[in-house]
Design a protein around this motif. Structure first.
Motif, short mmCIF file in Angstrom:
data_model
loop_
_atom_site.label_atom_id
_atom_site.label_comp_id
_atom_site.label_asym_id
_atom_site.label_seq_id
_atom_site.Cartn_x
_atom_site.Cartn_y
_atom_site.Cartn_z
N CYS A 113 -34.50 26.24 -35.43
CA CYS A 113 -35.21 24.97 -35.27
C CYS A 113 -34.98 24.41 -33.88
O CYS A 113 -35.78 23.64 -33.36
N GLN A 114 -33.89 24.83 -33.23
CA GLN A 114 -33.60 24.42 -31.86
C GLN A 114 -34.69 24.89 -30.91
O GLN A 114 -34.98 24.24 -29.91
N ALA A 115 -35.29 26.04 -31.21
CA ALA A 115 -36.41 26.54 -30.41
C ALA A 115 -37.75 26.09 -30.99
O ALA A 115 -38.70 25.84 -30.24
N ALA A 116 -37.83 25.99 -32.32
CA ALA A 116 -39.12 25.74 -32.97
C ALA A 116 -39.72 24.39 -32.58
O ALA A 116 -40.92 24.30 -32.30
N MET A 117 -38.91 23.34 -32.58
CA MET A 117 -39.48 22.02 -32.28
C MET A 117 -39.98 21.91 -30.85
O MET A 117 -41.10 21.43 -30.63
N PRO A 118 -39.21 22.34 -29.84
CA PRO A 118 -39.78 22.33 -28.49
C PRO A 118 -41.03 23.21 -28.36
O PRO A 118 -41.98 22.84 -27.65
N LYS A 177 -40.89 25.86 -21.05
CA LYS A 177 -39.51 25.61 -20.63
C LYS A 177 -38.69 25.55 -21.91
O LYS A 177 -39.06 24.87 -22.85
N GLN A 178 -37.60 26.27 -21.95
CA GLN A 178 -36.77 26.25 -23.15
C GLN A 178 -35.31 26.26 -22.75
O GLN A 178 -34.86 27.17 -22.05
N SER A 179 -34.60 25.25 -23.17
CA SER A 179 -33.19 25.14 -22.85
C SER A 179 -32.38 25.06 -24.13
O SER A 179 -32.61 24.19 -24.96
N PHE A 180 -31.45 25.97 -24.30
CA PHE A 180 -30.58 25.95 -25.47
C PHE A 180 -29.27 25.25 -25.12
O PHE A 180 -28.87 25.18 -23.96
N GLY A 237 -16.71 22.98 -39.98
CA GLY A 237 -17.85 23.60 -39.32
C GLY A 237 -17.50 23.96 -37.90
O GLY A 237 -16.38 23.73 -37.44
N ILE A 238 -18.47 24.51 -37.20
CA ILE A 238 -18.27 24.84 -35.79
C ILE A 238 -19.54 24.51 -35.02
O ILE A 238 -20.65 24.77 -35.49
N PHE A 239 -19.35 23.93 -33.87
CA PHE A 239 -20.43 23.66 -32.92
C PHE A 239 -20.13 24.50 -31.70
O PHE A 239 -19.29 24.15 -30.88
N GLN A 240 -20.78 25.66 -31.63
CA GLN A 240 -20.54 26.62 -30.56
C GLN A 240 -21.45 26.31 -29.37
O GLN A 240 -22.67 26.45 -29.45
N PHE A 241 -20.87 25.86 -28.28
CA PHE A 241 -21.67 25.52 -27.11
C PHE A 241 -22.18 26.78 -26.42
O PHE A 241 -21.58 27.86 -26.52
N ALA A 242 -23.32 26.63 -25.74
CA ALA A 242 -23.95 27.75 -25.05
C ALA A 242 -24.53 27.26 -23.74
O ALA A 242 -24.71 26.05 -23.53
N ASN A 243 -24.82 28.19 -22.84
CA ASN A 243 -25.53 27.79 -21.62
C ASN A 243 -27.03 27.72 -21.89
O ASN A 243 -27.48 28.02 -22.99
N ARG A 244 -27.78 27.32 -20.92
CA ARG A 244 -29.22 27.13 -21.13
C ARG A 244 -29.95 28.43 -21.44
O ARG A 244 -31.05 28.41 -22.00
N SER A 245 -29.33 29.56 -21.10
CA SER A 245 -29.93 30.86 -21.40
C SER A 245 -29.55 31.35 -22.79
O SER A 245 -29.79 32.51 -23.13
N ASP A 246 -28.93 30.48 -23.59
CA ASP A 246 -28.59 30.78 -24.97
C ASP A 246 -27.49 31.81 -25.10
O ASP A 246 -27.50 32.66 -26.00
N VAL A 247 -26.53 31.76 -24.20
CA VAL A 247 -25.35 32.62 -24.28
C VAL A 247 -24.14 31.75 -24.58
O VAL A 247 -23.87 30.77 -23.87
N ALA A 248 -23.41 32.09 -25.64
CA ALA A 248 -22.25 31.29 -26.04
C ALA A 248 -21.19 31.26 -24.94
O ALA A 248 -20.94 32.26 -24.27
N VAL A 249 -20.57 30.10 -24.79
CA VAL A 249 -19.50 29.94 -23.81
C VAL A 249 -18.18 29.73 -24.55
O VAL A 249 -18.14 29.65 -25.77
N HIS A 297 -38.71 19.52 -24.76
CA HIS A 297 -39.37 20.74 -24.30
C HIS A 297 -39.66 20.71 -22.80
O HIS A 297 -40.17 21.70 -22.25
N ARG A 298 -39.33 19.61 -22.15
CA ARG A 298 -39.54 19.50 -20.71
C ARG A 298 -38.26 19.67 -19.91
O ARG A 298 -38.27 19.62 -18.69
N VAL A 299 -37.15 19.86 -20.61
CA VAL A 299 -35.87 20.07 -19.94
C VAL A 299 -35.91 21.41 -19.22
O VAL A 299 -36.36 22.41 -19.79
N PRO A 300 -35.45 21.48 -17.94
CA PRO A 300 -35.44 22.76 -17.23
C PRO A 300 -34.78 23.84 -18.07
O PRO A 300 -33.73 23.62 -18.69
N GLY A 301 -35.40 25.01 -18.09
CA GLY A 301 -35.02 25.99 -19.09
C GLY A 301 -34.17 27.14 -18.63
O GLY A 301 -33.35 27.03 -17.71
#
Length: 401
Positions: free
Chosen positions: A283-288, A310-313, A325-337, A374-378
């Motif tokens: 849904c993080q991608a679907a709504m944008p 433009k798609q930023s995760f 639970g866990i909230f796993q942060f990622a960079n804008r390219s959708d790679v976990a950090v 959906h306008r955030v630099p991706g």
């Protein structure tokens, strides 16, 4: 008087509802949303429906604009030449523009016995069928969850917290998206809940029977109930309608989400493959993507060139029962950090996401055009691949929040 434009949106999930709501920004657009169910399915809560700790159904009028006409039906075929869709119940609906947002569902497991004896968990009907099966099984009966992406992890945790004897069969790595630190946190929580986690290459499932699961390394696990969460597919409507798709069946588009075959057809969500580089099913991608698809249609109506995707995760969030639970942060390219939030704070973050998704949809229904994520630099990696001409069709195997 300005000419009216008819837009049909196929699919009432996260992408379709966002797109339909946003299209009401123009008063000269009539929007029809075609969906097979009369209610909105909050898919990222399906594991709670199965576990008996929550509901996954929301009335459409809580998230859908009153200006959107809801047609409860399925689309049998898209006639691009005639600009119409044929409904499963009979009849047709014409369009000037079409937004293809049919979403995703279970894929054929391709494993002997899985289709007959395993219970998939990708949509509402599957969850509703699974719930009584679990209720009928003794509390001590062994339950096997196949697939260790977010859906599998969440389902295993939910059932274990309810007192079930759960084995999670990864078929590879536990939580393949997660950073090593995040994976360690998830494994620790599952162990506390009593979940037996089987990972590694030898844990690929080779067969499912009525009361067992067989693994590639020769082990046979007793299983009264087998839940299958490994892999997602998309409906074949686009392919059946003669539109170009990728290997999984997602509609091939350019970076404005416009079909490579017809500029009157725009895709969004899990069923879109922009430039052959589809985004992670979520849904993080679907709504944008829904907002971008609507903007593309609005631009075309206005005679303007649509903007590119433009798609930023930012993260992947997974619930681990009701209090963890866990909230796993990622960079804008959708790679976990290497940074995550876990424990009770992680559970609160996941719950905030679940509620926030509905709020985004409801806010767009009340004030179309207000959504801006959906306008955030991706994704810089995506831009690099596009410049290098490396379009492809990576198969997304898990759908997440």
């Amino acid at each position: 008087m300005a000419e009216n434009t008819d837009v049909v949106v196929i699919g009432g999930g996260y992408a379709g509802v966002m797109a339909a709501n946003r299209l009401t920004l123009r008063g000269d657009v009539t929007v029809t949303l075609i969906n097979p169910r009369p209610d909105f399915v909050h898919r990222i809560r399906l594991h709670q429906l199965v576990g008996g700790t929550g509901d996954a159904v929301v009335g459409f009028r809580e998230v859908l604009s009153e200006r959107v006409r809801l047609t409860v039906d399925s689309v049998a075929r898209i006639d691009t030449a005639g600009r119409s869709v044929a409904l499963a119940s009979g009849g047709t609906v014409g369009y000037d523009y079409l937004i293809y947002a049919v979403g995703s569902g279970s894929a054929d497991p391709g494993v002997p016995g899985a289709a007959e004896f395993a219970h998939p968990l990708a949509d509402l009907e599957e969850a509703e069928r699974l719930r009584p099966v679990l209720d009928d099984a003794p509390a001590t009966a062994p339950v096997t969850v196949v697939g260790a992406g977010p859906t599998g992890i969440e389902t295993a945790a939910e059932l274990a917290e309810a007192g079930r004897a759960v084995t999670l069969v990864c078929g590879g790595v536990l939580g393949p998206y997660l950073h090593t630190k995040g994976r360690r946190s998830v494994a620790t929580r599952l162990a506390r809940l009593g979940v037996t986690v089987l990972d590694g290459s030898g844990t690929k499932v080779t067969a499912v029977t009525r009361d067992a699961v067989r693994l590639a390394d020769g082990r046979e696990l007793p299983s009264r109930v087998t839940v299958w969460t490994a892999g997602f597919g998309v409906p074949d409507l686009a392919a059946r309608s003669g539109l170009s798709t990728d290997a999984l069946g997602r509609l091939l588009t350019d970076e404005t989400l416009t079909s490579v075959d017809d500029e009157r057809v725009v895709a969004a969500g899990d069923s879109a493959a922009p430039s052959g580089l589809p985004l992670r099913m979520s849904c993080q991608a679907a709504m944008p993507l829904g907002a971008r698809a609507a903007d593309t249609v609005i631009s075309r109506i206005a005679g303007e060139r649509p903007a590119d995707l433009k798609q930023s995760f930012v993260a992947q969030c997974i619930s681990l029962g009701r209090s963890d639970g866990i909230f796993q942060f990622a960079n804008r390219s959708d790679v976990a950090v290497g940074f995550h939030i876990d424990g009770g704070l992680g559970a609160k973050a996941k719950e905030a996401v679940c509620k926030g998704v509905l709020k985004h949809l409801a806010d767009e229904a009340g004030k179309p055009g207000s959504y801006r994520l959906h306008r955030v630099p991706g994704d810089a990696r995506r831009r690099h691949l596009l410049r290098a001409g490396h379009g492809g069709t990576p198969v997304a195997v898990e759908r997440t929040a």
